[in-house]
Scaffold this active site. Structure first.
Site, PDB file in Angstrom:
ATOM      1  N   ASP A   1      -8.179  -3.802  -9.043  1.00 25.14           N
ATOM      2  CA  ASP A   1      -7.724  -4.867  -8.130  1.00 25.14           C
ATOM      3  C   ASP A   1      -7.231  -6.094  -8.895  1.00 25.14           C
ATOM      4  O   ASP A   1      -6.385  -6.853  -8.416  1.00 25.14           O
ATOM      5  CB  ASP A   1      -8.869  -5.318  -7.207  1.00 25.14           C
ATOM      6  CG  ASP A   1      -9.779  -4.208  -6.740  1.00 25.14           C
ATOM      7  OD1 ASP A   1      -9.929  -3.214  -7.472  1.00 25.14           O
ATOM      8  OD2 ASP A   1     -10.359  -4.339  -5.658  1.00 25.14           O
TER       9      ASP A   1
ATOM     10  N   ASP B   1     -10.967 -13.289  -8.121  1.00 26.91           N
ATOM     11  CA  ASP B   1     -10.098 -13.215  -6.945  1.00 26.91           C
ATOM     12  C   ASP B   1      -9.379 -14.514  -6.622  1.00 26.91           C
ATOM     13  O   ASP B   1      -8.622 -14.574  -5.644  1.00 26.91           O
ATOM     14  CB  ASP B   1     -10.909 -12.747  -5.733  1.00 26.91           C
ATOM     15  CG  ASP B   1     -11.245 -11.273  -5.855  1.00 26.91           C
ATOM     16  OD1 ASP B   1     -10.351 -10.494  -6.206  1.00 26.91           O
ATOM     17  OD2 ASP B   1     -12.405 -10.913  -5.598  1.00 26.91           O
TER      18      ASP B   1
HETATM   19  N1  GLY Z   1     -10.407  -6.422  -3.938  1.00 28.13           N
HETATM   20  C1  GLY Z   1     -11.384  -5.814  -3.126  1.00 28.13           C
HETATM   21  C2  GLY Z   1     -10.880  -4.711  -2.300  1.00 28.13           C
HETATM   22  O1  GLY Z   1      -9.780  -4.224  -2.436  1.00 28.13           O
HETATM   23  O2  GLY Z   1     -11.658  -4.287  -1.461  1.00 28.13           O
END
Ligand code: GLY
Length: 395
Positions: free
Chosen positions: A171, A106
């Protein structure tokens, strides 16, 4: 303090201009209040949500740590008021150490939403270096065997209990923007190649025939073969988790932006069709948290997914010139601007949107405000404003 100011060109209708102006007035009050709370202790803090009457703050290594800085940068761009830039800079600079983070994927969200927006709106020489270092940190997670970036480490947290070996989540498409930008800044084409490889393998493995995507694909790190397709935050392995679909639309749109590869644009359109034409998509186009949630129509909505989709569709519209894309984005923004989703001034802890869902399977952040819902709503408003003014969508 924090005045709203903007003007529209001749392409905008008074209704569209009023919608943006009205949202901005609410945002000035709400985000202004959240900003004051975040600075109360003298050191900038990162508000993530509001629950039990309290604003919740997260540490800098949390995946949502870049969104509040990004929200402040959006407020600066939307209003032109330097006070927003000053606070945005303070909230960006506290994330300096994130550029070295290598234990989850992330870093792309965290650095691109903070430093990436700083670079767009009020750059300093140091911002570029941070972006490149962060991209190199992200690239350490790339495997030539799988052709993808590892999303989560499997030796810690709840992820260690799932039996995964090399989990990649949809994601992760959002983190590619950092790689594309850093490749441009540094001239290091390996960062571009990693982003393209990840996008291509994900396109091949993450999607069903109907255009919907799985949340998690687990690969064999030795052979690169797919071991399993499943979910972490959705209702079921074969269900369509709403935010996952949103990340896919946004992710492939941004891949088209940097590569000009039509396959990515067509793929974003395909996922968009799946979402928009789904029988469980509500009339107001704010999805349930999962398109296959068992208790529809009583299931929670997820305003964050709606905001991500709206922002992506404004950009996609400028590439494929399909008026439906803008109409759908406008419809989502209009829905999110109603009292059903947008908080009244003085409520919701200062967050703009109510009714988002973090993760129902984990029992975390259910039907609450989330800082990324606000981030993508403001980004959508900015993109809409640019389109209405006849200016480049990403300006
Ligand atoms: N990237 C984590 C979410 O979308 O909750």
């Amino acid at each position: 303090m924090f005045a709203a100011a903007f003007g529209f060109g001749c392409t905008s209708t008074p209704t569209e201009a009023r919608l943006i102006e009205e949202n901005l007035n609410v945002a000035v009050a709400q985000i202004g209040s959240l900003n004051r709370s975040s600075l109360e202790t003298g050191t900038p803090r990162i508000p993530s949500t509001y629950a039990d009457g309290e604003i919740k703050y997260v540490p800098t290594d949390d995946w949502v740590s870049g969104f509040f800085a990004g929200t402040l940068w959006h407020m600066y761009r939307l209003t032109g008021d330097e006070q927003w830039a000053e606070s945005a800079r303070r909230h960006t600079d506290i994330l300096d150490s994130v550029q070295y983070l290598t234990w989850h994927h992330d870093v792309g969200f965290m650095i691109n939403c903070s430093y990436g927006n700083a670079l767009r709106f009020a750059p300093t020489a140091a911002d570029t270096a941070v972006m490149v270092t962060a991209a190199r940190s992200l690239a350490t997670r790339y495997s030539p065997e799988t052709g993808t970036i590892l999303s989560w480490n499997v030796d810690r947290g709840w992820q260690a209990e799932r039996g995964w070996r090399f989990p990649v989540i949809i994601d992760n498409m959002m983190n590619l923007e950092l790689l594309f930008k850093a490749a441009e800044f540094s001239g290091d084409s390996s960062l571009y190649d990693i982003a393209v490889s990840h996008a291509d393998r994900t396109l091949a493995e993450h999607f069903r025939e109907d255009g919907s995507c799985y949340h998690v694909v687990d690969y064999d790190p030795e052979t690169g073969a797919v071991r399993r397709r499943c979910t972490a935050q959705g209702y079921a392995d074969e269900s369509s988790w709403a935010r996952g679909q949103a990340w896919a639309i946004y992710g492939y749109t941004l891949c088209y932006r940097y590569t000009g590869d039509e396959r990515y644009m067509r793929h974003a359109e395909k996922v968009c069709r799946f979402v928009m034409e789904h029988p469980n998509m509500p009339e107001d186009m704010v999805p349930y948290w999962d398109f296959d949630a068992p208790n529809i129509p009583d299931a929670c909505r997820d305003a964050s997914s709606a905001a991500v989709i709206a922002s992506a569709l404004y950009e996609l519209y400028t590439y494929d010139n399909d008026p439906q894309m803008k109409e759908r984005a406008d419809r989502i923004v209009a829905s999110l601007s109603t009292p059903a989703y947008r908080a009244a001034v003085g409520e919701n802890g200062g967050f703009l949107l109510m009714h988002s869902v973090g993760s129902i399977p984990h029992g975390s952040s259910i039907d609450v405000p989330l800082n990324y819902a606000d981030y993508y709503l403001l980004e959508a408003l900015l993109r809409k404003q640019n389109i209405e003014k006849g200016e480049p969508v990403l300006q």
